[in-house]
Design a protein around this motif. Structure first.
Motif, PDB file in Angstrom:
ATOM      1  N   UNK A   9       0.836  -1.210   0.000  1.00 14.33           N
ATOM      2  CA  UNK A   9       0.000   0.000   0.000  1.00 14.33           C
ATOM      3  C   UNK A   9       0.864   1.251   0.000  1.00 14.33           C
ATOM      4  N   UNK A  10       1.963   1.208   0.751  1.00 16.03           N
ATOM      5  CA  UNK A  10       2.908   2.330   0.735  1.00 16.03           C
ATOM      6  C   UNK A  10       3.393   2.580  -0.689  1.00 16.03           C
ATOM      7  N   UNK A  11       3.790   1.523  -1.391  1.00 15.39           N
ATOM      8  CA  UNK A  11       4.275   1.674  -2.767  1.00 15.39           C
ATOM      9  C   UNK A  11       3.177   2.215  -3.684  1.00 15.39           C
ATOM     10  N   UNK A  12       1.959   1.716  -3.519  1.00 18.71           N
ATOM     11  CA  UNK A  12       0.853   2.167  -4.378  1.00 18.71           C
ATOM     12  C   UNK A  12       0.555   3.647  -4.151  1.00 18.71           C
ATOM     13  N   UNK A  13       0.470   4.060  -2.895  1.00 23.17           N
ATOM     14  CA  UNK A  13       0.188   5.463  -2.607  1.00 23.17           C
ATOM     15  C   UNK A  13       1.371   6.353  -2.992  1.00 23.17           C
ATOM     16  N   UNK A  22       4.823  14.734 -10.868  1.00 24.15           N
ATOM     17  CA  UNK A  22       5.261  14.789 -12.272  1.00 24.15           C
ATOM     18  C   UNK A  22       4.292  15.560 -13.143  1.00 24.15           C
ATOM     19  N   UNK A  23       2.997  15.426 -12.880  1.00 28.86           N
ATOM     20  CA  UNK A  23       1.993  16.010 -13.762  1.00 28.86           C
ATOM     21  C   UNK A  23       1.362  17.282 -13.206  1.00 28.86           C
ATOM     22  N   UNK A  24       1.682  17.654 -11.963  1.00 25.93           N
ATOM     23  CA  UNK A  24       1.096  18.850 -11.388  1.00 25.93           C
ATOM     24  C   UNK A  24      -0.397  18.752 -11.220  1.00 25.93           C
ATOM     25  N   UNK A  25      -0.869  17.560 -10.857  1.00 19.87           N
ATOM     26  CA  UNK A  25      -2.305  17.338 -10.686  1.00 19.87           C
ATOM     27  C   UNK A  25      -2.567  16.882  -9.260  1.00 19.87           C
ATOM     28  N   UNK A  26      -3.470  17.564  -8.579  1.00 21.88           N
ATOM     29  CA  UNK A  26      -3.728  17.284  -7.170  1.00 21.88           C
ATOM     30  C   UNK A  26      -4.536  16.003  -6.996  1.00 21.88           C
ATOM     31  N   UNK A  27      -4.285  15.332  -5.870  1.00 23.02           N
ATOM     32  CA  UNK A  27      -5.028  14.134  -5.511  1.00 23.02           C
ATOM     33  C   UNK A  27      -6.253  14.497  -4.669  1.00 23.02           C
ATOM     34  N   UNK A  28      -7.292  13.692  -4.792  1.00 20.47           N
ATOM     35  CA  UNK A  28      -8.445  13.842  -3.905  1.00 20.47           C
ATOM     36  C   UNK A  28      -7.990  13.616  -2.465  1.00 20.47           C
ATOM     37  N   UNK A 144      -2.251  17.664  -2.477  1.00 26.68           N
ATOM     38  CA  UNK A 144      -3.581  17.258  -2.016  1.00 26.68           C
ATOM     39  C   UNK A 144      -4.545  18.392  -2.357  1.00 26.68           C
ATOM     40  N   UNK A 145      -5.600  18.079  -3.050  1.00 21.96           N
ATOM     41  CA  UNK A 145      -6.509  19.099  -3.565  1.00 21.96           C
ATOM     42  C   UNK A 145      -7.037  20.004  -2.456  1.00 21.96           C
ATOM     43  N   UNK A 146      -6.965  21.317  -2.715  1.00 19.70           N
ATOM     44  CA  UNK A 146      -7.512  22.301  -1.800  1.00 19.70           C
ATOM     45  C   UNK A 146      -6.770  22.451  -0.495  1.00 19.70           C
ATOM     46  N   UNK A 147      -5.547  21.903  -0.417  1.00 21.09           N
ATOM     47  CA  UNK A 147      -4.777  21.950   0.820  1.00 21.09           C
ATOM     48  C   UNK A 147      -5.558  21.309   1.965  1.00 21.09           C
ATOM     49  N   UNK A 148      -6.370  20.305   1.678  1.00 14.30           N
ATOM     50  CA  UNK A 148      -7.146  19.608   2.711  1.00 14.30           C
ATOM     51  C   UNK A 148      -6.285  18.501   3.297  1.00 14.30           C
ATOM     52  N   UNK A 149      -5.442  18.877   4.264  1.00 13.94           N
ATOM     53  CA  UNK A 149      -4.382  18.008   4.752  1.00 13.94           C
ATOM     54  C   UNK A 149      -4.722  17.382   6.097  1.00 13.94           C
ATOM     55  N   UNK A 155       2.868  14.901   5.746  1.00 19.26           N
ATOM     56  CA  UNK A 155       4.180  14.259   5.800  1.00 19.26           C
ATOM     57  C   UNK A 155       4.445  13.481   4.521  1.00 19.26           C
ATOM     58  N   UNK A 156       3.463  12.700   4.060  1.00 20.25           N
ATOM     59  CA  UNK A 156       3.632  11.933   2.824  1.00 20.25           C
ATOM     60  C   UNK A 156       3.972  12.843   1.652  1.00 20.25           C
ATOM     61  N   UNK A 157       3.388  14.033   1.646  1.00 16.38           N
ATOM     62  CA  UNK A 157       3.619  15.017   0.585  1.00 16.38           C
ATOM     63  C   UNK A 157       4.919  15.785   0.810  1.00 16.38           C
ATOM     64  N   UNK A 158       5.898  15.110   1.429  1.00 16.32           N
ATOM     65  CA  UNK A 158       7.236  15.667   1.658  1.00 16.32           C
ATOM     66  C   UNK A 158       7.184  16.984   2.412  1.00 16.32           C
ATOM     67  N   UNK A 159       6.271  17.037   3.403  1.00 16.52           N
ATOM     68  CA  UNK A 159       6.102  18.246   4.215  1.00 16.52           C
ATOM     69  C   UNK A 159       5.866  19.481   3.350  1.00 16.52           C
ATOM     70  N   UNK A 160       5.218  19.254   2.178  1.00 15.94           N
ATOM     71  CA  UNK A 160       4.776  20.312   1.256  1.00 15.94           C
ATOM     72  C   UNK A 160       5.930  20.992   0.526  1.00 15.94           C
ATOM     73  N   UNK A 161       7.083  20.356   0.460  1.00 12.30           N
ATOM     74  CA  UNK A 161       8.237  20.949  -0.227  1.00 12.30           C
ATOM     75  C   UNK A 161       7.969  21.122  -1.715  1.00 12.30           C
TER      76      UNK A 161
END
Length: 260
Positions: A9-13, A22-28, A144-149, A155-161
């Protein structure tokens, strides 16, 4: 809280987040809203390892959510760290927004280590290991879409770097009181925020000490030459197309970034 998801699951996410970079597209937001902070660091490792092929090796760390204002704004309780990749570090000036989704600005004090740090580390130890202080602007972004964190997804999003913009003036830590270093932030010439070094866990040296301990818990360490961006001295500043943002530090000089 320990990990709650398995390696598959870690690898999938991680792959989904990597695609968002890579694509500049936010996740739900629901994609990552159930993960713990420990899950988030495992995912972060997968994502940054994969990104190194495009964005270069890890050259240091960013610490996020070190100020009460940022924690309140993003709804997280504790600081977090992310990895800084070589090609995301830029000189001041104009940057393109390729791959960015909804970027914002954080004025920060960045430091470079002259020697490794292994816990236990006090703020005095941390400051003694620093050989350079640099004014910085961090461009942060949420995949993450809309900054809904949540704490885990942040953390997964590299602390928003996203990008680290360094000024060209290098300060001597022996001559600076980093806790008292103030900053004045101007967007398109208008003052929009002010802050001081004490706003990040009491001082940037405390941030470095915290990071050394946090990394050790995950089997990592701070090494000589590592760059550490120690967290925003102010609330987040919007960074729209055509904006120019200048962070004027009391002793370190200024750093400016403009968005195409």
């Amino acid at each position: 809280m320990p990990r709650t998801i398995d390696d598959a699951t870690v690898d999938r996410l991680g792959e989904r987040l990597h695609d968002a970079y890579r694509h500049g597209e936010a996740l739900d937001p629901s994609t990552l809203d159930e993960i713990t902070v420990a899950d988030g660091y495992a995912i972060q490792r997968v994502v940054t390892d994969r990104r190194e092929a495009d964005d270069g090796p890890t050259v240091g760390y960013k610490v996020g959510f070190t100020s009460a204002a940022i924690r309140e704004e993003l709804g997280v309780d504790d600081p977090a760290s992310g990895r800084v990749l070589a090609d995301t570090v830029r000189p001041e000036g104009r940057i393109d927004a390729d791959g960015l989704i909804d970027p914002k600005i954080e004025p920060e004090i960045a430091v470079r280590l002259a020697e490794p740090l292994d816990p236990p580390v006090t703020p005095v130890d941390a400051l003694a290991a620093v050989d350079a202080v640099v004014p910085a602007i961090e461009v942060v972004d949420s995949r993450i879409e809309g900054w809904e964190l949540t704490a885990g997804s942040a953390v997964a999003d590299n602390a928003l770097a996203a990008r680290v913009i360094l000024g060209d003036r290098i300060g001597d830590p022996a001559t600076l009181d980093l806790a008292l270093e103030g900053v004045d932030v101007r967007r398109n010439g208008e003052r929009v925020a002010t802050g001081v070094g004490a706003d990040v866990l009491g001082s940037p040296a405390r941030v470095v000490a915290w990071l050394a301990a946090a990394l050790a818990e995950r089997g990592e360490r701070l090494d000589a030459g590592d760059l550490v961006s120690t967290g925003s001295l102010t609330e987040l500043v919007p960074f729209g197309p055509g904006d120019t943002v200048e962070a004027r530090f009391a002793s370190l000089g200024s750093v400016t970034v403009a968005r195409e």
